[in-house]
Scaffold this active site. Sequence first.
Site, PDB file in Angstrom:
ATOM      1  N   ARG A  94       7.515   5.692 -10.013  1.00 26.83           N
ATOM      2  CA  ARG A  94       7.305   4.995 -11.299  1.00 26.83           C
ATOM      3  C   ARG A  94       7.685   5.934 -12.451  1.00 26.83           C
ATOM      4  O   ARG A  94       8.303   5.521 -13.431  1.00 26.83           O
ATOM      5  CB  ARG A  94       5.840   4.562 -11.425  1.00 26.83           C
ATOM      6  CG  ARG A  94       5.526   3.914 -12.776  1.00 26.83           C
ATOM      7  CD  ARG A  94       4.097   3.411 -12.857  1.00 26.83           C
ATOM      8  NE  ARG A  94       3.831   2.815 -14.166  1.00 26.83           N
ATOM      9  CZ  ARG A  94       2.696   2.194 -14.495  1.00 26.83           C
ATOM     10  NH1 ARG A  94       1.729   2.098 -13.613  1.00 26.83           N
ATOM     11  NH2 ARG A  94       2.528   1.667 -15.689  1.00 26.83           N
ATOM     12  N   ASN A 148       4.065  -5.508  -7.815  1.00 28.55           N
ATOM     13  CA  ASN A 148       5.122  -5.641  -8.823  1.00 28.55           C
ATOM     14  C   ASN A 148       6.468  -5.162  -8.300  1.00 28.55           C
ATOM     15  O   ASN A 148       6.508  -4.528  -7.239  1.00 28.55           O
ATOM     16  CB  ASN A 148       4.719  -4.831 -10.061  1.00 28.55           C
ATOM     17  CG  ASN A 148       3.971  -5.699 -11.063  1.00 28.55           C
ATOM     18  OD1 ASN A 148       4.345  -6.841 -11.290  1.00 28.55           O
ATOM     19  ND2 ASN A 148       2.930  -5.137 -11.652  1.00 28.55           N
ATOM     20  N   CYS A 170      -0.039 -12.851 -11.516  1.00 32.25           N
ATOM     21  CA  CYS A 170      -0.090 -11.715 -12.447  1.00 32.25           C
ATOM     22  C   CYS A 170      -1.383 -11.789 -13.243  1.00 32.25           C
ATOM     23  O   CYS A 170      -1.861 -12.874 -13.570  1.00 32.25           O
ATOM     24  CB  CYS A 170       1.093 -11.810 -13.401  1.00 32.25           C
ATOM     25  SG  CYS A 170       1.008 -10.654 -14.782  1.00 32.25           S
ATOM     26  N   ASP A 171      -1.932 -10.622 -13.568  1.00 33.90           N
ATOM     27  CA  ASP A 171      -3.197 -10.616 -14.302  1.00 33.90           C
ATOM     28  C   ASP A 171      -3.026 -10.470 -15.814  1.00 33.90           C
ATOM     29  O   ASP A 171      -4.006 -10.456 -16.538  1.00 33.90           O
ATOM     30  CB  ASP A 171      -4.090  -9.484 -13.784  1.00 33.90           C
ATOM     31  CG  ASP A 171      -3.557  -8.114 -14.152  1.00 33.90           C
ATOM     32  OD1 ASP A 171      -2.435  -8.014 -14.685  1.00 33.90           O
ATOM     33  OD2 ASP A 171      -4.272  -7.126 -13.908  1.00 33.90           O
ATOM     34  N   HIS A 201       5.818 -11.776 -16.883  1.00 36.51           N
ATOM     35  CA  HIS A 201       5.929 -10.775 -17.956  1.00 36.51           C
ATOM     36  C   HIS A 201       6.958 -11.198 -19.001  1.00 36.51           C
ATOM     37  O   HIS A 201       7.647 -10.361 -19.589  1.00 36.51           O
ATOM     38  CB  HIS A 201       6.267  -9.376 -17.391  1.00 36.51           C
ATOM     39  CG  HIS A 201       5.138  -8.758 -16.630  1.00 36.51           C
ATOM     40  ND1 HIS A 201       5.180  -7.479 -16.113  1.00 36.51           N
ATOM     41  CD2 HIS A 201       3.903  -9.237 -16.296  1.00 36.51           C
ATOM     42  CE1 HIS A 201       4.049  -7.196 -15.496  1.00 36.51           C
ATOM     43  NE2 HIS A 201       3.248  -8.250 -15.581  1.00 36.51           N
ATOM     44  N   TYR A 269       4.338  -8.376 -22.798  1.00 38.15           N
ATOM     45  CA  TYR A 269       5.517  -7.684 -22.258  1.00 38.15           C
ATOM     46  C   TYR A 269       6.800  -8.004 -23.017  1.00 38.15           C
ATOM     47  O   TYR A 269       7.795  -7.291 -22.880  1.00 38.15           O
ATOM     48  CB  TYR A 269       5.692  -8.002 -20.762  1.00 38.15           C
ATOM     49  CG  TYR A 269       4.806  -7.129 -19.900  1.00 38.15           C
ATOM     50  CD1 TYR A 269       5.231  -5.869 -19.471  1.00 38.15           C
ATOM     51  CD2 TYR A 269       3.531  -7.534 -19.531  1.00 38.15           C
ATOM     52  CE1 TYR A 269       4.413  -5.058 -18.704  1.00 38.15           C
ATOM     53  CE2 TYR A 269       2.709  -6.737 -18.759  1.00 38.15           C
ATOM     54  CZ  TYR A 269       3.152  -5.496 -18.349  1.00 38.15           C
ATOM     55  OH  TYR A 269       2.347  -4.683 -17.589  1.00 38.15           O
ATOM     56  N   ARG A 289       3.821   6.355 -19.261  1.00 38.52           N
ATOM     57  CA  ARG A 289       2.645   5.650 -18.734  1.00 38.52           C
ATOM     58  C   ARG A 289       2.280   6.142 -17.327  1.00 38.52           C
ATOM     59  O   ARG A 289       1.101   6.272 -17.003  1.00 38.52           O
ATOM     60  CB  ARG A 289       2.902   4.132 -18.738  1.00 38.52           C
ATOM     61  CG  ARG A 289       1.788   3.290 -18.144  1.00 38.52           C
ATOM     62  CD  ARG A 289       0.509   3.330 -18.972  1.00 38.52           C
ATOM     63  NE  ARG A 289      -0.593   2.640 -18.310  1.00 38.52           N
ATOM     64  CZ  ARG A 289      -1.877   2.904 -18.501  1.00 38.52           C
ATOM     65  NH1 ARG A 289      -2.261   3.842 -19.355  1.00 38.52           N
ATOM     66  NH2 ARG A 289      -2.813   2.225 -17.864  1.00 38.52           N
TER      67      ARG A 289
END
Length: 446
Positions: A94, A148, A170-171, A201, A269, A289
């Site tokens: 990531r 994801n 998705c939350d 998103h 997003y 992040r």
Amino acid sequence: MDKKFSIVIAGGGSTFTPGIVLMLLENLDKFPIRQIKFYDNLASRQKVIADACEIILKEKAPEIKFVATTDPETAFSDVDFVMAHIRVGLYAMREKDEKIPLKYGVIGQETCGPGGIAYGMRSIGGVLELIDYMEKYSPDAWMLNYSNPAAIVAEATRKLRPQAKIINICDMPVGIEERMAHAIGLKSRKEMEVRYYGLNHFGWWTGIYDHAGNDLMPQIKEHVAQYGYSLKEELEDKSSQHTDPSWMHTFAKAREVYAVDPTTLPNTYLKYYLYSQDEVEHADPNYTRANEVMDGREKHVFGECEKIVAKQTAAETSLEVDEHASYIVDLARAIAYNTHERMLLIVENNGALSNFEPTAMVEVPCIVGKNGPEPLVQGPIPRFQKGLMEQQVAVEKLVVEAWEEHSYQKLWQALTLSKIIPNARVAKQILDDLIEANKEFWPELS
Ligand code: NAD
Ligand code: G6P
Ligand code: MN
């Protein structure tokens, strides 16, 4: 409600696993469980979480059988639900997804733009493998997937496993709706009924009503026009991941995203697409992040799990119920008990957005029952959103085609088409760096 369910959490070593287990335990009256299994392909990471969760279970619900394994047959046999949240490549990858684009002045993000595309190329194979295990060992089970990048994963499963009993969720809308409800003085998002459409998103609310049918949009818009999704008093659910400073920035930025189309309310997003350059300027190319998460959530969760194991009790732990993850129980219940709950899910369009690509995986409200989701028609969509979505859905489809055909050309096209990347030359530079970084995970492209 006689039946007790058996579930496997795939990605047992996830930072979200303990919060979800605590949430499941809190909801046993609504969703009884006889067995919880953890499955991961990294034994050492899963062990820390599993050893702690075993103690939590012994203390709170000793009747529930617990198994942690890296063996697919053990994991996927005799289960009713697979709750999947894997991260292929872990935070180390990531971090690269986020930092490589930034070298070229392009925002790097977990699920959007080049970072999301790179992650998608890693995730597709991992999630397909989980589906195959489920179909082999528990063919009647349902997979509730939130691994994801959900948009790309959903397109891949639609195309490559069309019969699979998988629901992608998705939350983020859940989290935003909680904030909307709070902003206008409601106790919970469950007091609202929403109309919404988009891609994962990448979507917009077009209507928000209370259960009596009264329009709540004007009040919510008034708040968003001034504060975005920031709240004067922050929510109490500290277990949610949406509490770090970078998330506070995102919630505030929604004000500017909203301004572009004040007839709707936007998903957070969209800031990456509509204000990409602002995000680049706001980013620290040496501390993204992923770093924030590794230093924050990951350290905290793993540290707490180690403490639980050392003390052999969870009595004093600061790990909390992930209340906002209760949407997962709502979804499992909808299937198990045919509740017909209305939920936002990522499903094949098939006419729900009448003027949009029928095979696109879109995020829309669905009625969920025993046989899965039934999408609710959200009507034709306006030109602005349609234009953005046509471009983005083409990116997502090209990524899946590139993965399937091992096509360098298509992946380059996907990156070139992404609204976040300025031109084909930069797209190619980023692609070549991503290929190098993802050697272990991507199919070899030619
Ligand atoms: P994490 O790295 O802490 O956990 C992921 C786990 O998956 C790791 O233990 C890893 O070893 C395991 N894993 C990786 N590849 C695997 C494979 N092929 N088979 C089995 N296990 C595998 O990550 P996290 O931050 O806790 O997030 C987990 C996932 O949940 C991510 O995909 C994240 O994006 C997703 N997520 C989605 C939503 C949503 O809205 N859909 C919300 C929160 C998190
Ligand atoms: C939201 C999104 C998820 C995403 C998460 C990232 O919840 O809906 O899809 O994975 O944020 O959170 P993080 O804290 O890992 O940056
Ligand atoms: Mn999400």
